[in-house]
Motif scaffolding. Structure first.
Motif, PDB file in Angstrom:
ATOM      1  N   ILE A 102      -1.661  -0.991 -10.159  1.00 31.53           N
ATOM      2  CA  ILE A 102      -1.986   0.076  -9.215  1.00 31.53           C
ATOM      3  C   ILE A 102      -3.501   0.191  -9.199  1.00 31.53           C
ATOM      4  O   ILE A 102      -4.123   0.445 -10.227  1.00 31.53           O
ATOM      5  CB  ILE A 102      -1.334   1.404  -9.634  1.00 31.53           C
ATOM      6  N   HIS A 103      -4.070  -0.009  -8.054  1.00 32.93           N
ATOM      7  CA  HIS A 103      -5.529  -0.016  -7.922  1.00 32.93           C
ATOM      8  C   HIS A 103      -6.046   1.342  -7.471  1.00 32.93           C
ATOM      9  O   HIS A 103      -5.279   2.219  -7.060  1.00 32.93           O
ATOM     10  CB  HIS A 103      -5.950  -1.114  -6.935  1.00 32.93           C
ATOM     11  N   ALA A 104      -7.339   1.486  -7.532  1.00 30.10           N
ATOM     12  CA  ALA A 104      -7.988   2.727  -7.106  1.00 30.10           C
ATOM     13  C   ALA A 104      -7.790   2.932  -5.607  1.00 30.10           C
ATOM     14  O   ALA A 104      -7.624   1.971  -4.845  1.00 30.10           O
ATOM     15  CB  ALA A 104      -9.477   2.681  -7.432  1.00 30.10           C
ATOM     16  N   GLU A 105      -7.820   4.173  -5.226  1.00 33.20           N
ATOM     17  CA  GLU A 105      -7.663   4.531  -3.825  1.00 33.20           C
ATOM     18  C   GLU A 105      -8.679   3.786  -2.955  1.00 33.20           C
ATOM     19  O   GLU A 105      -9.824   3.569  -3.366  1.00 33.20           O
ATOM     20  CB  GLU A 105      -7.891   6.039  -3.706  1.00 33.20           C
ATOM     21  N   GLU A 109      -5.396   5.090   0.990  1.00 29.53           N
ATOM     22  CA  GLU A 109      -4.163   4.513   0.482  1.00 29.53           C
ATOM     23  C   GLU A 109      -4.404   3.974  -0.922  1.00 29.53           C
ATOM     24  O   GLU A 109      -5.543   3.740  -1.320  1.00 29.53           O
ATOM     25  CB  GLU A 109      -3.674   3.371   1.372  1.00 29.53           C
ATOM     26  N   THR A 110      -3.319   3.765  -1.649  1.00 34.07           N
ATOM     27  CA  THR A 110      -3.381   3.196  -2.989  1.00 34.07           C
ATOM     28  C   THR A 110      -2.697   1.838  -2.964  1.00 34.07           C
ATOM     29  O   THR A 110      -1.501   1.754  -2.657  1.00 34.07           O
ATOM     30  CB  THR A 110      -2.678   4.125  -3.995  1.00 34.07           C
ATOM     31  N   ASN A 152      -0.493   7.403  -1.871  1.00 34.04           N
ATOM     32  CA  ASN A 152      -1.230   8.043  -2.958  1.00 34.04           C
ATOM     33  C   ASN A 152      -0.798   7.433  -4.288  1.00 34.04           C
ATOM     34  O   ASN A 152       0.165   6.657  -4.353  1.00 34.04           O
ATOM     35  CB  ASN A 152      -1.006   9.561  -2.947  1.00 34.04           C
ATOM     36  N   ALA A 153      -1.498   7.795  -5.352  1.00 33.29           N
ATOM     37  CA  ALA A 153      -1.240   7.229  -6.682  1.00 33.29           C
ATOM     38  C   ALA A 153       0.133   7.629  -7.218  1.00 33.29           C
ATOM     39  O   ALA A 153       0.782   6.844  -7.918  1.00 33.29           O
ATOM     40  CB  ALA A 153      -2.340   7.646  -7.657  1.00 33.29           C
ATOM     41  N   THR A 195       0.855  -1.188   0.000  1.00 34.85           N
ATOM     42  CA  THR A 195       0.000   0.000   0.000  1.00 34.85           C
ATOM     43  C   THR A 195       0.889   1.235   0.000  1.00 34.85           C
ATOM     44  O   THR A 195       1.965   1.251   0.591  1.00 34.85           O
ATOM     45  CB  THR A 195      -0.954   0.045   1.217  1.00 34.85           C
TER      46      THR A 195
END
Length: 108
Positions: free
Chosen positions: A35-38, A54-55, A13-14, A10
């Motif tokens: 990389i997944h959505a927040e 978290e991202t 941020n992105a 995790t």
């Protein structure tokens, strides 16, 4: 032949997630990073319950490269205690050619 490991990570941020992902792929410590959505995380830190965004990342690597990938993630990560958890991938039920691609794209 090296096994396959997915590292669950995790990031705050992105942008941080993308920086970590790019480094891992460029350095051939991972074949691919999703990389997944927040998401919202609830956790205890220093005696207090925290709720934050978290991202999440899924790092696709080999068992041979997993320790180096973990160390690189920790070096690049801004958290004092980043989440890096290794999840072994079973060849049973997995696409053999996909697992071979990970092996070929990752430095071992």
């Amino acid at each position: 032949m090296s096994g396959i490991v997915f590292l669950y990570v995790t990031a705050p941020n992105a942008e941080t997630a993308a920086r970590i992902a790019r480094s891992l792929v460029e350095e051939k410590l991972a074949a691919c990073v999703n990389i997944h959505a927040e998401m919202r995380s609830v956790y205890e830190w220093e005696g207090k319950v925290e709720i934050g965004l978290e991202t999440p990342l899924i790092v696709k690597t080999t068992t041979a490269a997993a320790n180096a990938a973990r160390d690189r993630i920790i070096a690049l990560h801004p958290y004092e205690e980043p989440c890096v958890a290794a999840l072994p991938v079973s060849p049973e039920g997995s696409s053999a050619s996909f697992l071979d691609w990970i092996r070929g794209a990752t430095k071992t």
